[in-house]
Design a protein around this motif. Structure first.
Motif, PDB file in Angstrom:
ATOM      1  N   PHE A 272      42.250  29.524  39.733  1.00  0.00           N
ATOM      2  CA  PHE A 272      42.518  30.752  40.485  1.00  0.00           C
ATOM      3  C   PHE A 272      42.084  31.976  39.677  1.00  0.00           C
ATOM      4  O   PHE A 272      41.370  32.850  40.181  1.00  0.00           O
ATOM      5  CB  PHE A 272      44.011  30.849  40.835  1.00  0.00           C
ATOM      6  N   ASN A 273      42.504  32.036  38.426  1.00  0.00           N
ATOM      7  CA  ASN A 273      42.168  33.190  37.579  1.00  0.00           C
ATOM      8  C   ASN A 273      40.669  33.303  37.332  1.00  0.00           C
ATOM      9  O   ASN A 273      40.103  34.395  37.396  1.00  0.00           O
ATOM     10  CB  ASN A 273      42.935  33.131  36.253  1.00  0.00           C
ATOM     11  N   ALA A 274      40.016  32.170  37.077  1.00  0.00           N
ATOM     12  CA  ALA A 274      38.563  32.181  36.838  1.00  0.00           C
ATOM     13  C   ALA A 274      37.822  32.631  38.093  1.00  0.00           C
ATOM     14  O   ALA A 274      36.891  33.444  38.020  1.00  0.00           O
ATOM     15  CB  ALA A 274      38.103  30.793  36.407  1.00  0.00           C
ATOM     16  N   LEU A 275      38.246  32.126  39.249  1.00  0.00           N
ATOM     17  CA  LEU A 275      37.606  32.486  40.510  1.00  0.00           C
ATOM     18  C   LEU A 275      37.808  33.982  40.799  1.00  0.00           C
ATOM     19  O   LEU A 275      36.871  34.679  41.202  1.00  0.00           O
ATOM     20  CB  LEU A 275      38.189  31.648  41.647  1.00  0.00           C
ATOM     21  N   ALA A 276      39.029  34.468  40.569  1.00  0.00           N
ATOM     22  CA  ALA A 276      39.328  35.881  40.810  1.00  0.00           C
ATOM     23  C   ALA A 276      38.476  36.770  39.899  1.00  0.00           C
ATOM     24  O   ALA A 276      37.899  37.769  40.349  1.00  0.00           O
ATOM     25  CB  ALA A 276      40.813  36.146  40.578  1.00  0.00           C
ATOM     26  N   GLU A 277      38.365  36.389  38.644  1.00  0.00           N
ATOM     27  CA  GLU A 277      37.591  37.164  37.676  1.00  0.00           C
ATOM     28  C   GLU A 277      36.110  37.185  38.063  1.00  0.00           C
ATOM     29  O   GLU A 277      35.475  38.247  38.086  1.00  0.00           O
ATOM     30  CB  GLU A 277      37.766  36.565  36.277  1.00  0.00           C
ATOM     31  N   LYS A 278      35.589  36.017  38.403  1.00  0.00           N
ATOM     32  CA  LYS A 278      34.175  35.904  38.776  1.00  0.00           C
ATOM     33  C   LYS A 278      33.893  36.748  40.030  1.00  0.00           C
ATOM     34  O   LYS A 278      32.893  37.475  40.093  1.00  0.00           O
ATOM     35  CB  LYS A 278      33.834  34.433  39.030  1.00  0.00           C
ATOM     36  N   GLN A 279      34.771  36.642  41.014  1.00  0.00           N
ATOM     37  CA  GLN A 279      34.581  37.386  42.265  1.00  0.00           C
ATOM     38  C   GLN A 279      34.714  38.889  42.018  1.00  0.00           C
ATOM     39  O   GLN A 279      33.964  39.682  42.577  1.00  0.00           O
ATOM     40  CB  GLN A 279      35.589  36.895  43.319  1.00  0.00           C
TER      41      GLN A 279
ATOM     42  N   GLU B  13      31.464  47.076  45.172  1.00  0.00           N
ATOM     43  CA  GLU B  13      32.209  48.248  45.647  1.00  0.00           C
ATOM     44  C   GLU B  13      32.659  49.139  44.482  1.00  0.00           C
ATOM     45  O   GLU B  13      33.174  48.659  43.485  1.00  0.00           O
ATOM     46  CB  GLU B  13      33.435  47.749  46.423  1.00  0.00           C
ATOM     47  N   ARG B  14      32.472  50.464  44.632  1.00  0.00           N
ATOM     48  CA  ARG B  14      32.879  51.412  43.587  1.00  0.00           C
ATOM     49  C   ARG B  14      34.342  51.836  43.742  1.00  0.00           C
ATOM     50  O   ARG B  14      35.033  52.061  42.761  1.00  0.00           O
ATOM     51  CB  ARG B  14      31.992  52.660  43.616  1.00  0.00           C
ATOM     52  N   ASN B  15      34.797  51.952  44.973  1.00  0.00           N
ATOM     53  CA  ASN B  15      36.175  52.340  45.243  1.00  0.00           C
ATOM     54  C   ASN B  15      37.098  51.179  44.860  1.00  0.00           C
ATOM     55  O   ASN B  15      37.023  50.093  45.430  1.00  0.00           O
ATOM     56  CB  ASN B  15      36.318  52.687  46.731  1.00  0.00           C
ATOM     57  N   VAL B  16      37.996  51.399  43.892  1.00  0.00           N
ATOM     58  CA  VAL B  16      38.836  50.327  43.356  1.00  0.00           C
ATOM     59  C   VAL B  16      39.743  49.733  44.434  1.00  0.00           C
ATOM     60  O   VAL B  16      39.925  48.517  44.492  1.00  0.00           O
ATOM     61  CB  VAL B  16      39.677  50.831  42.154  1.00  0.00           C
TER      62      VAL B  16
ATOM     63  N   LYS C 113      39.209  49.549  47.715  1.00  0.00           N
ATOM     64  CA  LYS C 113      38.391  48.708  48.606  1.00  0.00           C
ATOM     65  C   LYS C 113      37.980  47.423  47.902  1.00  0.00           C
ATOM     66  O   LYS C 113      37.951  46.346  48.505  1.00  0.00           O
ATOM     67  CB  LYS C 113      37.146  49.471  49.066  1.00  0.00           C
ATOM     68  N   LYS C 114      37.665  47.538  46.611  1.00  0.00           N
ATOM     69  CA  LYS C 114      37.262  46.371  45.834  1.00  0.00           C
ATOM     70  C   LYS C 114      38.425  45.374  45.738  1.00  0.00           C
ATOM     71  O   LYS C 114      38.233  44.168  45.909  1.00  0.00           O
ATOM     72  CB  LYS C 114      36.820  46.823  44.435  1.00  0.00           C
ATOM     73  N   LYS C 115      39.629  45.891  45.526  1.00  0.00           N
ATOM     74  CA  LYS C 115      40.811  45.027  45.456  1.00  0.00           C
ATOM     75  C   LYS C 115      41.071  44.364  46.810  1.00  0.00           C
ATOM     76  O   LYS C 115      41.436  43.188  46.862  1.00  0.00           O
ATOM     77  CB  LYS C 115      42.037  45.828  45.012  1.00  0.00           C
ATOM     78  N   LYS C 116      40.863  45.099  47.887  1.00  0.00           N
ATOM     79  CA  LYS C 116      41.064  44.535  49.230  1.00  0.00           C
ATOM     80  C   LYS C 116      40.077  43.396  49.466  1.00  0.00           C
ATOM     81  O   LYS C 116      40.443  42.338  49.979  1.00  0.00           O
ATOM     82  CB  LYS C 116      40.880  45.635  50.281  1.00  0.00           C
ATOM     83  N   LYS C 117      38.821  43.614  49.069  1.00  0.00           N
ATOM     84  CA  LYS C 117      37.809  42.569  49.238  1.00  0.00           C
ATOM     85  C   LYS C 117      38.171  41.326  48.422  1.00  0.00           C
ATOM     86  O   LYS C 117      38.020  40.199  48.900  1.00  0.00           O
ATOM     87  CB  LYS C 117      36.425  43.076  48.832  1.00  0.00           C
ATOM     88  N   LEU C 118      38.637  41.533  47.209  1.00  0.00           N
ATOM     89  CA  LEU C 118      39.024  40.406  46.357  1.00  0.00           C
ATOM     90  C   LEU C 118      40.219  39.662  46.962  1.00  0.00           C
ATOM     91  O   LEU C 118      40.213  38.436  47.049  1.00  0.00           O
ATOM     92  CB  LEU C 118      39.359  40.878  44.940  1.00  0.00           C
ATOM     93  N   ALA C 119      41.220  40.419  47.397  1.00  0.00           N
ATOM     94  CA  ALA C 119      42.410  39.793  47.990  1.00  0.00           C
ATOM     95  C   ALA C 119      42.031  38.988  49.236  1.00  0.00           C
ATOM     96  O   ALA C 119      42.471  37.848  49.405  1.00  0.00           O
ATOM     97  CB  ALA C 119      43.445  40.858  48.331  1.00  0.00           C
ATOM     98  N   ASP C 120      41.205  39.577  50.095  1.00  0.00           N
ATOM     99  CA  ASP C 120      40.776  38.874  51.310  1.00  0.00           C
ATOM    100  C   ASP C 120      40.040  37.578  50.960  1.00  0.00           C
ATOM    101  O   ASP C 120      40.264  36.537  51.584  1.00  0.00           O
ATOM    102  CB  ASP C 120      39.865  39.764  52.170  1.00  0.00           C
ATOM    103  N   TYR C 121      39.176  37.652  49.968  1.00  0.00           N
ATOM    104  CA  TYR C 121      38.410  36.475  49.543  1.00  0.00           C
ATOM    105  C   TYR C 121      39.348  35.370  49.056  1.00  0.00           C
ATOM    106  O   TYR C 121      39.228  34.211  49.461  1.00  0.00           O
ATOM    107  CB  TYR C 121      37.422  36.876  48.434  1.00  0.00           C
TER     108      TYR C 121
END
Length: 160
Positions: free
Chosen positions: A112-119, A125-128, A130-138
């Motif tokens: 989980f941690n490796a996948l989250a870090e890689k993603q 995305e520059r906006n943190v 929005k970037k967090k939302k994209k990561l969470a959705d993924y």
């Protein structure tokens, strides 16, 4: 490719399905569909299914365990996604629970941690936020538990 109206004897179908099941673990539903696609009558399907189970070509617990291991190791699926897909294949709760025991908790968290870090690194995305939302959705789409995902998002706040 099969001819459209080819019919098989019970013995021919048994041999064909023995190979089908020995090539890769299958669930009962997949084998049942395969037999229907061979235009087998319901009585023949029952006889062949019983034969496959009796001779250990077909074992749902083994299927569920190998499915869970494969989806976790190869596709990086989380437990929720694995459970959902096994349920869709008609696997019993008992076999699903057995299959989930195949996934080591430490390996799960590490993955989980490796996948989250890689993603996180791959999202442009520059906006943190929005970037967090994209990561969470993924991560949620991959089937990881929401508490893990949201804990990870709060850690990113600290790191970020």
């Amino acid at each position: 490719m099969n001819e459209p109206y080819k019919s098989y004897s019970v013995d021919e179908a048994k041999r064909k399905l023995e190979y089908y099941c020995s090539y890769q673990d299958r669930c009962h539903e997949e084998v049942h569909q395969k037999l229907r696609s061979l235009n087998m009558i319901p009585q023949a399907i029952d006889v062949i299914m019983a034969h496959l189970i009796e001779h250990n070509f077909l074992n749902e617990e083994r299927f569920a365990c190998s499915f869970a291991r494969g989806k976790f190791r190869i596709k990086n699926y989380g437990r929720r996604r694995i459970v959902m897909e096994l349920k869709a294949k008609g696997i019993s709760k008992y076999n699903i629970d057995t299959a989930l025991k195949e996934i080591n908790d430490n390996d799960y968290i590490d993955s989980f941690n490796a996948l989250a870090e890689k993603q996180w690194q791959s999202i442009a995305e520059r906006n943190v936020l929005k970037k967090k939302k994209k990561l969470a959705d993924y991560l949620l789409r991959k089937g990881f538990e929401s508490h893990l995902v949201y804990d990870k998002m709060s850690v990113i706040d600290i790191e970020g």
